[in-house]
Design an enzyme around this catalytic site. Sequence first.
Site, mmCIF file in Angstrom:
data_model
loop_
_atom_site.group_PDB
_atom_site.id
_atom_site.type_symbol
_atom_site.label_atom_id
_atom_site.label_comp_id
_atom_site.label_asym_id
_atom_site.label_seq_id
_atom_site.Cartn_x
_atom_site.Cartn_y
_atom_site.Cartn_z
ATOM 1 N N THR A 25 7.712 70.036 41.426
ATOM 2 C CA THR A 25 8.407 71.116 40.722
ATOM 3 C C THR A 25 7.539 72.363 40.793
ATOM 4 O O THR A 25 6.330 72.300 40.645
ATOM 5 C CB THR A 25 8.781 70.715 39.276
ATOM 6 O OG1 THR A 25 9.757 71.645 38.780
ATOM 7 C CG2 THR A 25 7.603 70.704 38.325
ATOM 8 N N CYS B 14 7.893 76.665 30.655
ATOM 9 C CA CYS B 14 8.559 75.365 30.758
ATOM 10 C C CYS B 14 7.505 74.264 30.874
ATOM 11 O O CYS B 14 6.351 74.534 31.196
ATOM 12 C CB CYS B 14 9.431 75.296 32.007
ATOM 13 S SG CYS B 14 10.760 76.498 32.081
ATOM 14 N N HIS C 196 11.688 68.653 34.159
ATOM 15 C CA HIS C 196 11.266 70.053 34.012
ATOM 16 C C HIS C 196 12.169 70.690 32.959
ATOM 17 O O HIS C 196 13.273 71.117 33.261
ATOM 18 C CB HIS C 196 11.400 70.753 35.371
ATOM 19 C CG HIS C 196 10.988 72.200 35.390
ATOM 20 N ND1 HIS C 196 10.501 72.810 36.524
ATOM 21 C CD2 HIS C 196 10.991 73.171 34.446
ATOM 22 C CE1 HIS C 196 10.224 74.094 36.263
ATOM 23 N NE2 HIS C 196 10.531 74.334 35.006
#
Lengths: 160, 282
Positions: free
Chosen positions: A23, A29, A46
Site C-alpha cells: 500500500t 491513514c 488501509h
Amino acid sequence: MGQIVIGVSDVKISSKSEDVLITYALGSCIAVIVYDPLAQVGGLLHFMLADSSIDKKKALQKPAMFADTGVPLLFKSCYKLGAEKKHMKVKLAGGASLMDDANFFRIGQKNIMAMRKILWRNNVIVAGEDTGENYNRTVELRMSDGRVTVRSGRGAVKEL
Amino acid sequence: MDIDRILQSINDLPAFPATVQKVSELMSDDEYAMTDLVNAVEYDQAITANVLKMCNSAYFGLPRKISSLRQALTYLGRRNIIRIVSTVRISEYYRDVEGYRLKAEKLWEHSVGVALMSRILSEKIYGREESWLFTTGLLHDIGKNVLGEFVNESFQKVMSLVSDENHSFLEAEQTVLGINHAEIGGRIASLWHFPQEMIDTITHHHRPDLMEGGDNTGAYLIYLADQVCMMMGIGGGGADDLAYRGLKGAMEKFKIHHRELETSMILLSDEIEKAKELIDLV
C-alpha cells in the site's frame, strides 16, 4: 500473482507465498498488517478514519474505510482462509500528522488511538509499529515469510 | 547564484496558451455565441480530443454519450467548460519533480485532489462553488515543476534541515535556495496573467496567516484542501509530504469542525473515483 496493491479504504488477503501486498503513501491513514506464519495467510487493511458512526451507509459499502468496521473485516477474512487469531502477528504503520498540529487536524493521532483501543479490547498484542511523525509511508508484506517493510517518503527503509 | 538561475527558468516557461483566456473571456459575456466558443476551442486540437474524453467522464455525469464538440459545449454548461479547458491546459505543464521524489502523474493527481476538495469545502462553507478556486487548486503546486530541479541539487541540505532542524519543507527551500515553491508558483501565475487573487492564493497556500493585504480566504481554503489531501495520501509519496506546518487558525477561520472535515474526506474519496479521466490526463 505477484504484487497486490491495496488502495485507500481497501483490504486484501492472500494465502499465496509468491504474493507481496503493498500500500502506497500512507499519510494520516493507517495500515494494519496481519500474518499467520503457520497457515501462511496474511492481509493488509488501509483505513482512513477511526469511527464509522460518521457515515453508516458508507461503512456498509466500504467497511475498510473505518477502523471499527475494517479491522473485524480484516481478521474475519483471514480466518476464512484458515488463519488463527493466536498465531497472527499484527503490525501497524501510518497515522502521520502535520508539523505542530496541536488540537488541529489530529486525524493521524485519532486513528492511532482508535486502533490501539480496538486491538487492546480484543486482546491483540501489536508485534511491530511505525506510526506518527510527519512523513508518508509505503508498506509491504511479503507473503513468503511475513516480512513487513516500511519505506518513508524521505527514503528511509525499516523492517517491522 | 541559485536564485538567478531559478528566476531565469521561470522566464523560460512557455506562455500560457491563449485558449483558456479566450474561453474565459467569451464565458464572461452572458450572451456568448456558441459558434464563437466552438471556434475558440476547435482551433486547439489537443483540447478538442480531451474535452470529448472528459465529457464522457462520470465526474460530469452527462446523461448521454457525447461525440461532437458542439454537443459537448452545449451540454456542459459555462462553469464546466472553463473548468475542462483550463484543466487540460494546466496538465500539460506537469513534469517529474525529482527534488520532491515524485512523478508528474502523482503531483497532478494531488493537484486534482486539491481542486476537488476546494470545491467540496467551498460548497460546505459558502453553500456555493467558487470556480476560480478549482483552477487555483490545480495550479497551487505548479512552482514545484520549476523548483524540483534545484531542490534535487541540494536535496541533502534541504532534507537535513527538515529532519534535524525542525524546518518545514517550505522553510528549508527558502533557507537553502532563497525562494520557495509557493512563491515561484505565484510568479508563474503572474507571468501567465492570472487574476491577482489567484496569484496571492498560490503564493500563500502554505502560510495564509502571513499574507499581507488582500483577502486571505482563498489562501486558507486551498491550504485546508492541500493539508487534507496530504493526510489522505492523494498523489502522495513525495519527500515533502506532511512536512508542513499545521496552522491553528485554519479551521477557526471557517468555523469548521473535525467531524465536517472527516465528512469532506469521505466525499472527496467518492469524487476522486469519479474523476479518473481528469487524473489520467497526465
